[in-house]
Design an enzyme around this catalytic site. Structure first.
Site, PDB file in Angstrom:
ATOM      1  N   LYS A  75     -42.716  55.694 -12.697  1.00  0.00           N
ATOM      2  CA  LYS A  75     -42.545  55.131 -11.313  1.00  0.00           C
ATOM      3  C   LYS A  75     -41.971  55.965 -10.152  1.00  0.00           C
ATOM      4  CE  LYS A  75     -44.919  51.213 -12.333  1.00  0.00           C
ATOM      5  NZ  LYS A  75     -46.258  50.948 -11.763  1.00  0.00           N
ATOM      6  N   VAL A 115     -38.928  56.520 -19.615  1.00  0.00           N
ATOM      7  CA  VAL A 115     -40.091  57.365 -19.260  1.00  0.00           C
ATOM      8  C   VAL A 115     -40.887  56.294 -18.335  1.00  0.00           C
ATOM      9  CG1 VAL A 115     -42.299  58.180 -20.376  1.00  0.00           C
ATOM     10  CG2 VAL A 115     -40.164  58.119 -21.788  1.00  0.00           C
ATOM     11  N   TYR A 116     -40.907  54.924 -18.238  1.00  0.00           N
ATOM     12  CA  TYR A 116     -41.289  54.324 -17.593  1.00  0.00           C
ATOM     13  C   TYR A 116     -40.784  54.595 -15.791  1.00  0.00           C
ATOM     14  CZ  TYR A 116     -42.290  49.945 -14.748  1.00  0.00           C
ATOM     15  OH  TYR A 116     -42.705  48.859 -13.982  1.00  0.00           O
ATOM     16  N   ALA A 117     -39.552  54.474 -15.971  1.00  0.00           N
ATOM     17  CA  ALA A 117     -38.629  55.025 -14.684  1.00  0.00           C
ATOM     18  C   ALA A 117     -39.030  55.995 -14.013  1.00  0.00           C
ATOM     19  CB  ALA A 117     -37.238  54.602 -15.017  1.00  0.00           C
TER      20      ALA A 117
END
Length: 251
Positions: free
Chosen positions: A162, A157-159
């Site tokens: 970003k 989810v972070y990737a």
């Protein structure tokens, strides 16, 4: 010791920074303060915010705010503008690279991580851009990550968030460009913040990472801050809609 540039165009400018109490954010606050800018930052960490403002010289102030609460974000920027004047530089820095297994991600966790790492960036721009338009221009710097460029795993989810930062940068650079507002992405590699050192920077992980870099030195937060300062300055007046990597040539 490195010797860093001074940018006269930043003296007296009002700069807003999200996530300014620690890590890359704190280095960025310090870098702008050293340039003579008027700096307002937003963070959830009151003790860290107070400690930073006490340590720094210059016109530095903060608002405590959970960036997942968009109404609170707008109120925090309004309060900073009351004290410092409208910003002509916005640094969308705040994020958390918490690790998570794709098999365990729920819809609620997904939405929370997107709110933590992406959503507030757009609404920060929406809140600050009118003042930049009135001022005749400005600079917006969004912090991305090279984790997805490298196909890094362990935080899908972070990737995803970003990766989306780059789309946000390019579309807003087009929409705001006629007003002489520049929008760029700074792309850090693995930056040796205290959080990274405490949680993930094992000797084995660091050695593996060094082998992926072209340069032998690990990247300290100050170097990300220096790229941000450059992009905020008049020296970068013709830079927009682009990515600026600070990752020691990581491959």
């Amino acid at each position: 010791m490195p010797q860093f540039a001074n940018y006269p165009s930043l003296k007296g400018k009002t700069v807003f920074i999200t996530g300014g109490a620690g890590g890359i954010g704190a280095e960025t606050v310090a870098a702008f303060a050293a340039q003579g800018a008027r700096v307002g930052f937003i963070d959830m960490d009151r003790p860290g915010s107070e400690a930073l403002t006490t340590r720094l010289e210059g016109d530095v102030t903060f608002e405590i705010c959970d960036l997942r609460d968009i109404d609170a974000v707008k109120a925090a920027f309004a309060a900073l503008a009351e004290r410092l004047g409208p910003a002509t530089v916005l640094v969308n820095n705040a994020a958390r690279d918490d690790r998570h297994d794709w098999k365990d991600v729920t819809a609620e966790y997904w939405d929370d991580r997107i709110a933590t790492n992406l959503r507030h960036m757009f609404f920060a721009i929406q809140a600050v851009a009118p003042g930049m338009i009135e001022a005749g221009g400005g600079s917006i710097i969004n912090l991305g990550s090279n984790s997805w460029w490298e196909a890094g795993g362990g935080f899908p989810v972070y990737a995803t968030a970003k990766a989306a930062v780059h789309g946000l940068t390019r579309t807003m650079a087009r929409d705001l460009g006629d007003h002489r507002i520049r929008v760029n992405t700074v792309v850090p590699g693995w930056i040796m913040t205290d959080r990274q050192k405490e949680l993930w920077a094992t000797p084995e992980a660091l050695e593996k990472h060094r082998n992926r870099q072209c340069l032998p030195d690990l990247v300290e937060p100050v170097y990300v801050a220096r790229m941000v300062v450059f992009l905020a300055s008049d020296d970068a007046a013709m830079c927009s809609a682009n990515n600026y990597m600070v990752e020691a040539g990581s491959i």
